[in-house]
Design a protein around this motif. Structure first.
Motif, PDB file in Angstrom:
ATOM      1  N   LYS A  22      -1.674  -2.809   6.100  1.00 52.42           N
ATOM      2  CA  LYS A  22      -0.246  -2.168   5.799  1.00 52.42           C
ATOM      3  C   LYS A  22       0.859  -2.724   6.504  1.00 52.42           C
ATOM      4  N   ASP A  23       0.441  -3.433   7.541  1.00 48.58           N
ATOM      5  CA  ASP A  23       1.469  -4.399   8.410  1.00 48.58           C
ATOM      6  C   ASP A  23       2.084  -5.334   7.232  1.00 48.58           C
ATOM      7  N   VAL A  24       1.152  -5.952   6.403  1.00 51.47           N
ATOM      8  CA  VAL A  24       1.576  -6.855   5.733  1.00 51.47           C
ATOM      9  C   VAL A  24       2.143  -6.561   4.498  1.00 51.47           C
ATOM     10  N   VAL A  25       1.742  -5.140   4.030  1.00 52.54           N
ATOM     11  CA  VAL A  25       2.529  -4.767   2.998  1.00 52.54           C
ATOM     12  C   VAL A  25       3.978  -4.237   3.331  1.00 52.54           C
ATOM     13  N   LEU A  26       4.153  -3.758   4.553  1.00 54.37           N
ATOM     14  CA  LEU A  26       5.382  -3.389   4.966  1.00 54.37           C
ATOM     15  C   LEU A  26       6.392  -4.717   5.101  1.00 54.37           C
ATOM     16  N   GLU A  27       5.929  -5.850   5.729  1.00 59.63           N
ATOM     17  CA  GLU A  27       6.752  -6.975   5.588  1.00 59.63           C
ATOM     18  C   GLU A  27       7.020  -7.566   4.299  1.00 59.63           C
ATOM     19  N   ASN A  28       5.793  -7.509   3.346  1.00 67.37           N
ATOM     20  CA  ASN A  28       6.186  -8.052   2.109  1.00 67.37           C
ATOM     21  C   ASN A  28       7.244  -7.054   1.316  1.00 67.37           C
ATOM     22  N   LEU A  29       7.153  -5.955   1.663  1.00 66.34           N
ATOM     23  CA  LEU A  29       8.320  -4.983   1.418  1.00 66.34           C
ATOM     24  C   LEU A  29       9.774  -5.458   1.757  1.00 66.34           C
ATOM     25  N   ARG A  30       9.879  -5.668   3.211  1.00 64.34           N
ATOM     26  CA  ARG A  30      10.856  -6.067   3.692  1.00 64.34           C
ATOM     27  C   ARG A  30      11.297  -7.435   3.174  1.00 64.34           C
ATOM     28  N   GLN A  31      10.823  -8.441   2.940  1.00 70.33           N
ATOM     29  CA  GLN A  31      11.201  -9.595   2.378  1.00 70.33           C
ATOM     30  C   GLN A  31      11.673  -9.465   1.048  1.00 70.33           C
ATOM     31  N   LEU A  32      10.948  -8.517   0.458  1.00 75.65           N
ATOM     32  CA  LEU A  32      11.856  -8.183  -1.167  1.00 75.65           C
ATOM     33  C   LEU A  32      13.025  -7.545  -0.929  1.00 75.65           C
ATOM     34  N   CYS A  33      13.060  -6.811  -0.072  1.00 69.61           N
ATOM     35  CA  CYS A  33      14.646  -6.118   0.346  1.00 69.61           C
ATOM     36  C   CYS A  33      15.574  -7.148   0.713  1.00 69.61           C
TER      37      CYS A  33
END
Length: 632
Positions: free
Chosen positions: A281-292
């Motif tokens: 989930k840490d990876v998912v959150l950073e992926n989401l951050r990079q998308l934003c």
């Protein structure tokens, strides 16, 4: 027990991923990227055939390659080194490159290509061993052994159908020279003057060789990507693959550690160990951050900042230094001048039992649309809706992107050292060349050279580009005298160039010739074209002539005659007198006209004043008597 628990967790994660992929395959499909393979000889098997581009090595996107097919008598599957059998595929000087035909089976596709490359092959064709639709030759899951050669494969490869492979083998065994041409020019379509491409990536930096390769690519490609984006040549979009946790397992410990939003968006554990380190989930959150980050930067029309953020985050916030977290990410965002509050708002609440709009859009985008198949390989590059196959390396990717432009319209970055063919360096690529003016029609592109008459200092050359280019239009004489004859002698210069649209060369007055190679001086005296009066004496000079008169006489060129100096001086004196008299007459006439005009104006004003006192004018309501006012 710990080991058994870890094994169960991995099995559960595998089940999750398989379930997700099954769900996606039911909705989309996998598209095999192909290039054209043409057999040019022998005559009885000539024709075009499909071949599936290998997902390693460097396909020659935008170009083509011709060669002869060689089928080895030993090591036909290419799973062993060819030097063990004394086999070499190196082409002799002046000969066509060798394409090695190998059979499928017994080892990885990439290993076959690696062994053939080391033996001197320029390309590899792998013949399928069963009758089926073509598949993509993918790279194996990289371990220590395969990682050593996969990233060093530089030749292209392709899978061909079993039946076509048998046809090639039969022709080779009968002693025919089999010539083929691999063509990648239409592998990437170019519908308009802007290339659209997307990179499916991941923020995880602990997944081994594949993650290291992806990070190196992003760092190395950043400069070229930003140039293309700032110039409006490309439209780039980053994407991130996410999976979902099956409904049955959403409350499990494994799903909770790998997913956000109640199992809707998941990523594998970075270390594949649920008991230590970072979680999925840490990876998912950073992926989401990079998308934003991309979304917010794009709103400010500076989408290229995404490349800065991703590279800076990799450097400043690595997992192995325990800095892969929100605090470090926020510092990177602030340093790039982005609005942190907008990014946080874009990310939403990861604990909410509802869809996240950004990640939901990413999951939908994974499903293939149009000519693009499902995204199932990480990383994946898509150029103009076609999945790129080959090595994820700056030069290879830049070449694939540049092949999406129409030929000769690609931006300057497409002619960088990474992709430029430099064919013009040798014999000007066979194109027209003016050595005197140092002007050539050869133009390097990443596809190869083209011969086009150039534009130099605002002057357009016209011609076929191969045998001739002629300067045309105004200003053409500034460049090597427009290709016309010219010569200087004793401080005098003459040129046959006419600075007009016709672009023709004509010898100047006093010369005769073709105007291109030569202009010869005309002897006006010998040809009796000038100085023919009885008292004249003619002497020829370069480009002109001199004519003198006997005695005290002057030569008049316009009338080709001689007159005495006394007559000439007398005429000149009378001319001066007449000019002076004429000037005086004109001055007197002008003075008279001025005097007459001013006298008439004075008289008119006096008459009007008298009449105003005794006879009021029509436009005056009451005449004012200033004299009476003074008496009062």
């Amino acid at each position: 027990m710990e080991r058994r628990g870890s094994m169960m967790a991995k099995l559960l994660l595998g089940f999750m991923l398989l379930s997700c992929m099954y769900h996606q395959s039911a909705m989309g499909r996998f598209v095999v990227e192909k290039n054209s393979l043409t057999v040019t000889s022998p005559e009885n098997i000539k024709g075009n055939h499909d071949s599936a581009i290998g997902n390693f090595g460097i396909p020659q996107y935008g170009g083509s390659m011709a060669g002869t097919v060689d089928y080895p008598k030993e090591n036909k599957k290419g799973c062993r080194k060819f030097d063990e059998f004394g086999i070499s595929f190196k082409a002799n000087p002046g000969a066509l490159p060798k394409f090695v035909l190998l059979d499928r089976g017994d080892c990885f596709f990439a290993l076959k290509v690696w062994n053939a490359q080391n033996a001197g092959a320029s390309a590899v064709l792998v013949a399928d061993d069963i009758d089926e639709a073509l598949i993509t030759m993918d790279r194996p899951e990289e371990d220590g052994a395969s990682a050593k050669y996969i990233e060093n494969i530089t030749i292209p490869s392709a899978l061909i159908a079993r039946s076509f492979g048998e046809t090639l083998k039969k022709a080779i065994s009968s002693g025919d020279m089999v010539n083929v041409n691999l063509d990648w020019r239409e592998s990437v379509p170019h519908p308009d003057d802007r290339v659209e491409y997307e990179l499916w990536t991941n923020s995880n930096d602990e997944c081994g060789v594949k993650c290291d390769m992806l990070m190196d690519f992003v760092k190395n490609f950043k400069g070229a990507a930003q140039i293309l984006e700032k110039g409006g040549y490309t439209l780039f979009t980053p994407h991130y693959i996410t999976w979902y946790c099956p409904q049955t397992f959403t409350i499990s410990k494994q799903c909770k550690s790998q997913c956000i939003n109640h199992g809707r968006y998941c990523a594998p554990d970075p270390e594949q160990d649920f008991s230590t380190g970072y979680e999925g989930k840490d990876v998912v959150l950073e992926n989401l951050r990079q998308l934003c980050v991309f979304k917010v930067a794009n709103e400010t029309e500076k989408s290229w900042i995404w490349w800065d953020y991703v590279t800076d985050f990799q450097i400043r916030c690595p997992m192995n230094e325990k800095k892969y977290n929100k605090e470090c990410a926020d510092e990177v965002i602030k340093s790039l001048g982005l609005d942190l509050s907008k990014i946080d708002k874009c990310m939403g609440d990861p604990s909410a039992d509802s869809d996240n709009p950004v990640l939901k859009e990413e999951q939908d985008a994974q499903i293939g649309k149009g000519s693009r198949g499902d995204v199932t390989i990480l990383p994946t590059l898509v150029v103009n809706n076609r999945q790129y196959r080959g090595k994820l390396e700056k030069g290879a990717v830049l070449k694939a992107i540049c092949s999406g432009f129409e030929e000769t319209t690609e931006p300057a970055v497409c002619l960088s050292d990474d992709v430029e063919t430099n064919e013009c360096l040798e014999n000007n690529g066979g194109c027209w060349h003016d050595k005197a003016a140092n002007v050539t029609a050869c133009k390097d592109t990443f596809r190869g050279r083209v011969c086009e008459c150039p534009l130099v200092d605002g002057v357009q050359f016209k011609g076929d580009g191969y045998t001739s280019c002629v300067a045309s239009g105004p200003g053409r004489c500034k460049i090597n005298n427009g290709g016309c004859w010219h010569e200087s002698r004793d401080g005098d210069s003459f040129s046959a160039c006419l600075d007009n649209e016709n672009g023709k060369c004509a010898c100047p007055s006093g010369f005769k010739g073709d105007g291109v190679k030569s202009c010869e001086d005309i002897d006006e005296c010998q040809e009796k074209k000038a100085c023919q009066c009885p008292e004249c004496s003619c002497k020829n000079t370069w480009g002109s002539y001199e004519c003198t008169c006997s005695g005290d006489r002057l030569y008049i060129r316009d009338h080709d005659t001689c007159i005495s100096k006394t007559t000439a001086e007398g005429k000149s004196s009378w001319t001066v007198v007449w000019v002076v008299l004429l000037g005086l007459a004109m001055a007197a006439g002008g003075a008279y006209l001025v005097y007459k005009y001013r006298w008439r104006s004075y008289m008119d004003s006096e008459i009007r004043a008298i009449m105003a006192q005794y006879m009021p004018l029509d436009n005056q309501s009451e005449a004012v008597n200033h004299a009476n006012e003074n008496r009062a």
